[in-house]
Scaffold this motif. Sequence first.
Motif, PDB file in Angstrom:
ATOM      1  N   VAL A  30      27.741  45.704  -6.979  1.00 53.96           N
ATOM      2  CA  VAL A  30      26.560  45.904  -7.822  1.00 53.96           C
ATOM      3  C   VAL A  30      27.003  45.771  -9.279  1.00 53.96           C
ATOM      4  O   VAL A  30      27.958  46.423  -9.696  1.00 53.96           O
ATOM      5  N   ALA A  31      26.319  44.924 -10.024  1.00 53.92           N
ATOM      6  CA  ALA A  31      26.594  44.737 -11.450  1.00 53.92           C
ATOM      7  C   ALA A  31      25.262  44.815 -12.190  1.00 53.92           C
ATOM      8  O   ALA A  31      24.532  43.838 -12.280  1.00 53.92           O
ATOM      9  N   LEU A  32      24.947  46.011 -12.666  1.00 52.02           N
ATOM     10  CA  LEU A  32      23.671  46.233 -13.365  1.00 52.02           C
ATOM     11  C   LEU A  32      23.939  46.770 -14.753  1.00 52.02           C
ATOM     12  O   LEU A  32      24.909  47.499 -14.978  1.00 52.02           O
ATOM     13  N   SER A  33      23.068  46.422 -15.692  1.00 55.63           N
ATOM     14  CA  SER A  33      23.212  46.928 -17.055  1.00 55.63           C
ATOM     15  C   SER A  33      22.963  48.433 -17.064  1.00 55.63           C
ATOM     16  O   SER A  33      22.282  48.981 -16.194  1.00 55.63           O
ATOM     17  N   THR A  42      16.174  41.084 -11.382  1.00 58.86           N
ATOM     18  CA  THR A  42      17.303  41.558 -10.595  1.00 58.86           C
ATOM     19  C   THR A  42      17.488  40.561  -9.462  1.00 58.86           C
ATOM     20  O   THR A  42      16.511  40.098  -8.869  1.00 58.86           O
ATOM     21  N   VAL A  52      26.033  40.512  -3.534  1.00 63.23           N
ATOM     22  CA  VAL A  52      26.169  41.047  -4.880  1.00 63.23           C
ATOM     23  C   VAL A  52      24.777  41.204  -5.474  1.00 63.23           C
ATOM     24  O   VAL A  52      23.974  40.271  -5.438  1.00 63.23           O
ATOM     25  N   THR A  54      22.728  42.043  -9.003  1.00 62.49           N
ATOM     26  CA  THR A  54      22.964  42.029 -10.444  1.00 62.49           C
ATOM     27  C   THR A  54      21.647  41.810 -11.174  1.00 62.49           C
ATOM     28  O   THR A  54      20.629  41.505 -10.563  1.00 62.49           O
ATOM     29  N   ASP A  55      21.687  41.994 -12.482  1.00 62.88           N
ATOM     30  CA  ASP A  55      20.502  41.728 -13.297  1.00 62.88           C
ATOM     31  C   ASP A  55      20.835  40.693 -14.368  1.00 62.88           C
ATOM     32  O   ASP A  55      21.983  40.235 -14.468  1.00 62.88           O
ATOM     33  N   ALA A  58      23.809  42.004 -16.932  1.00 63.89           N
ATOM     34  CA  ALA A  58      25.166  42.253 -16.448  1.00 63.89           C
ATOM     35  C   ALA A  58      25.699  41.168 -15.515  1.00 63.89           C
ATOM     36  O   ALA A  58      26.793  41.296 -14.987  1.00 63.89           O
ATOM     37  N   MET A  59      24.955  40.094 -15.326  1.00 65.56           N
ATOM     38  CA  MET A  59      25.357  39.059 -14.378  1.00 65.56           C
ATOM     39  C   MET A  59      26.714  38.459 -14.753  1.00 65.56           C
ATOM     40  O   MET A  59      26.889  37.953 -15.861  1.00 65.56           O
ATOM     41  N   PRO A  60      27.682  38.488 -13.825  1.00 65.78           N
ATOM     42  CA  PRO A  60      28.969  37.849 -14.081  1.00 65.78           C
ATOM     43  C   PRO A  60      28.794  36.349 -14.325  1.00 65.78           C
ATOM     44  O   PRO A  60      27.891  35.712 -13.769  1.00 65.78           O
TER      45      PRO A  60
END
Length: 76
Positions: A30-33, A42, A52, A54-55, A58-60
Amino acid sequence: MVGSGKLSPAKLDALRAALKEARFPKLPRVALSEKPVYDGFTYAFVHGGYEVATDDVAMPAGLRKVLGALPSLDAS
């Protein structure tokens, strides 16, 4: 190929390359701001047995390439 439901061979190759470069096993699950973005998106990416979430914020970087290689959701 608009309306065919299939990617052209070149676009499919680009998507496969982006998926490989993203290195899903190394990405956070999980990669969220830290602060919610109320008008943002999202996403959930699933590939090779990995998922995965993410939003927009924060998206890689690797997932940005994957998103860019996917067909547009624009119905026009």
